[in-house]
Design an enzyme around this catalytic site. Structure first.
Site, PDB file in Angstrom:
ATOM      1  N   HIS A 120       0.830  -1.195   0.000  1.00  0.00           N
ATOM      2  CA  HIS A 120       0.000   0.000   0.000  1.00  0.00           C
ATOM      3  C   HIS A 120       0.876   1.261   0.000  1.00  0.00           C
ATOM      4  CE1 HIS A 120      -3.662   2.363   1.111  1.00  0.00           C
ATOM      5  NE2 HIS A 120      -2.751   3.150   1.652  1.00  0.00           N
ATOM      6  N   GLU A 121       1.791   1.336   0.943  1.00  0.00           N
ATOM      7  CA  GLU A 121       2.639   2.535   1.035  1.00  0.00           C
ATOM      8  C   GLU A 121       3.563   2.644  -0.181  1.00  0.00           C
ATOM      9  OE1 GLU A 121       1.657   4.591   3.133  1.00  0.00           O
ATOM     10  OE2 GLU A 121       0.485   3.218   4.392  1.00  0.00           O
ATOM     11  N   HIS A 126       1.843   4.683  -2.788  1.00  0.00           N
ATOM     12  CA  HIS A 126       1.970   6.119  -2.491  1.00  0.00           C
ATOM     13  C   HIS A 126       3.368   6.615  -2.879  1.00  0.00           C
ATOM     14  CE1 HIS A 126      -1.794   6.856  -0.428  1.00  0.00           C
ATOM     15  NE2 HIS A 126      -1.595   5.908   0.461  1.00  0.00           N
ATOM     16  N   GLU A 168      -4.445   7.880  -2.998  1.00  0.00           N
ATOM     17  CA  GLU A 168      -4.958   6.600  -2.518  1.00  0.00           C
ATOM     18  C   GLU A 168      -5.196   5.636  -3.687  1.00  0.00           C
ATOM     19  OE1 GLU A 168      -4.712   6.406   0.603  1.00  0.00           O
ATOM     20  OE2 GLU A 168      -5.654   4.482   1.011  1.00  0.00           O
TER      21      GLU A 168
HETATM   22 ZN    ZN Z   1      -3.060   5.250   1.868  1.00  0.00          ZN
END
Ligand code: ZN
Length: 506
Positions: free
Chosen positions: A262-263, A266, A301
């Protein structure tokens, strides 16, 4: 050229915000607890300096001159876009009195403390006065910022510009209409086994594997690093230094693995922003005052969800990468094949806690928060009635009876920090990820890459259509350029429906 002088001045604003972020990163990873009080002051000071530097007379003089110099350039040129954004940001900050900003910082530090205690004790009544104060402050903010239809629109502007209560209603209706029958149908089916995920998994090996996958997806560790924290986040100090953090549970492997993916999404967004935009407003959020290159919280996101869910939880991904995972944990995963693993990490289980929820039920947690926040802000829901309204929504969406406020209305940190209007970006991100991934897969190279565990073509497609543009285009412009239309939930719904029908045999 006054335009260049304006750029240099905006570079200084970016420097201040990057320095602020560095202290923030340190506070959340390395700082001993004793540093918290003075660190909060340092963070606030740097943010105020950045704001004051932005709205200063000298900046406005340079901006006037730069606008005059660039008036004959096309309206969508980088120069004119930057001038417009600086003008908009100055106007925004001048509309909000310094006293109000100060009050929010104060309530933020007080609120965190009160909330942490209230949550621990499950005592909503002790948090209610802080929430009331926070809402009143945010109503005042909304009046200063300005809005057309609903005060909540003004609060979302800082995180998801262009999004309003009116635009979210049809989006949420479409999602509810698609998701509710899916979740209900799944509830009647046998759940995949997950017992093998709950075993002792050595922390070092978990981190090693997660970082290996992050690199494979395009994370450049010459310009990044991975550290441990309590609440994982990504943070950047220009595209040249973009850091990620994760948390590890030594008995539940998915947490660090999918958290890191997830990170990584980003981080890759920030690392592949056009280098020419470094230290410019196109890599600085001048409204929210963050050194960030992503165009909105939702757009950001979209990239994290893309890597975490669309790639990281796909069957294809594990067909190719599971062998390596099993080699890393031969005892824990003995007798488990890729298919079984893939099913396990996609298990649907409606729960009370947002941050622990699965891909399919996550949006319900967001929709209920956005609806309740909007009602609290316009006064149609009172603070006293909030827990009951919360519990009713959880029952309606997830079929669950909330046993206490710890597992209900007190679970999120957001309100205690003085912020309202931050939640919608998670669902916007999910929807946008579905839309961008569907478009990317029309590209032969991207498809071939995914089928052979070669992720560079996907990363390059996203860089071409999303990352490199930084904040040059609005979220909707970005989507229209990349996919030919604005935000459209059908791609996301098709993804969920196809995947979970397969896993649960619907
Ligand atoms: Zn996030």
């Amino acid at each position: 050229m006054k335009y260049n002088a304006l750029l240099e001045r905006m570079g200084e604003v970016n420097d201040l915000l990057c320095s602020q972020s560095m202290l923030d990163w340190d506070a959340r990873t390395m700082m001993p607890p004793g540093g918290a009080h003075t660190r909060a002051k340092q963070l606030a000071t740097l943010k105020v300096f950045a704001r004051n530097h932005l709205v200063a007379d000298e900046t406005r003089r340079l901006l006037d001159a730069a606008e005059a110099e660039t008036v004959n350039l096309p309206g969508d040129s980088v120069e004119r876009t930057i001038c417009t954004q600086v003008r908009e940001a100055i106007d925004y900050h001048l509309r909000i009195p310094a006293a109000l900003v100060h009050k929010r910082t104060e309530i933020g530090s007080k609120g965190q403390h009160v909330w942490a205690k209230a949550r621990q004790e499950g005592d909503y009544a002790s948090f209610a006065p802080v929430l009331e104060e926070t809402l009143e402050l945010n109503r005042e903010m909304a009046e200063c910022i300005g809005y057309e239809a609903h005060p909540y629109d003004a609060l979302m502007y800082r995180f998801e510009p262009g999004e309003t209560v009116a635009t979210l209603q049809p989006l949420f209706a479409a999602l509810r209409g698609g998701l509710l029958p899916l979740v209900q149908a799944i509830g009647e089916k046998k759940a995949p086994r997950v017992d093998f995920l709950q075993r002792p998994f050595p922390v070092e090996k978990q981190l090693e594997f997660a970082l290996k996958m992050a690199r494979k997806l395009g994370y450049d560790t010459d310009r990044g690093r991975l550290d441990l924290t309590v609440h994982p986040f990504e943070i950047s100090f220009t595209r040249n230094d973009v850091r990620i953090t994760t948390r590890v549970n030594d008995e539940w492997m998915p947490k660090s693995l999918f958290g890191t993916l997830h990170e990584t999404g980003h981080a890759v967004y920030e690392q592949y922003c056009d280098p020419a935009y470094t230290r410019t407003p196109l890599a600085t959020d001048l409204i929210g005052l963050y050194a960030v290159g992503g165009v909105s919280f939702g757009a950001h996101e979209s990239q994290s969800r893309l890597f975490e869910n669309h790639v990281g939880r796909s069957r294809e991904f594990w067909e190719h990468n599971y062998g390596e995972l099993r080699d890393t944990f031969p005892e824990q995963l003995a007798g488990i094949d890729a298919e079984t693993f893939w099913r396990a990490v996609n298990r649907v289980e409606p729960g009370f806690i947002r941050v622990e929820s699965d891909e399919l039920t996550y949006d319900f947690h967001i929709m209920l928060r956005v609806d309740l926040e909007a009602s609290l802000i316009d006064g149609s829901l009172s603070v006293a009635d909030l827990p009951e309204a919360w519990n009713a929504k959880v029952k309606e969406y997830l079929g669950l009876d909330v046993p206490n406020d710890r597992l209900g209305v007190l679970q999120d940190v957001h309100w205690s920090s003085g912020q309202v209007g931050t939640f919608c970006n998670y669902t916007i991100g999910n929807v946008m990820a579905g839309q961008l991934f569907a478009e990317a897969k029309k590209d032969e190279r991207v498809r071939a890459g995914l089928a052979t565990a070669e992720y560079a073509p996907l990363r390059e497609w996203m860089t071409e259509h999303v990352h490199r543009h930084g904040r040059r285009y609005t979220r909707e412009q970005l989507l229209e350029r990349a996919t030919g239309q604005g935000l459209e939930p059908s791609f996301y719904m098709e993804h969920l429906s196809a995947k979970y029908s397969e896993i649960y045999g619907l």
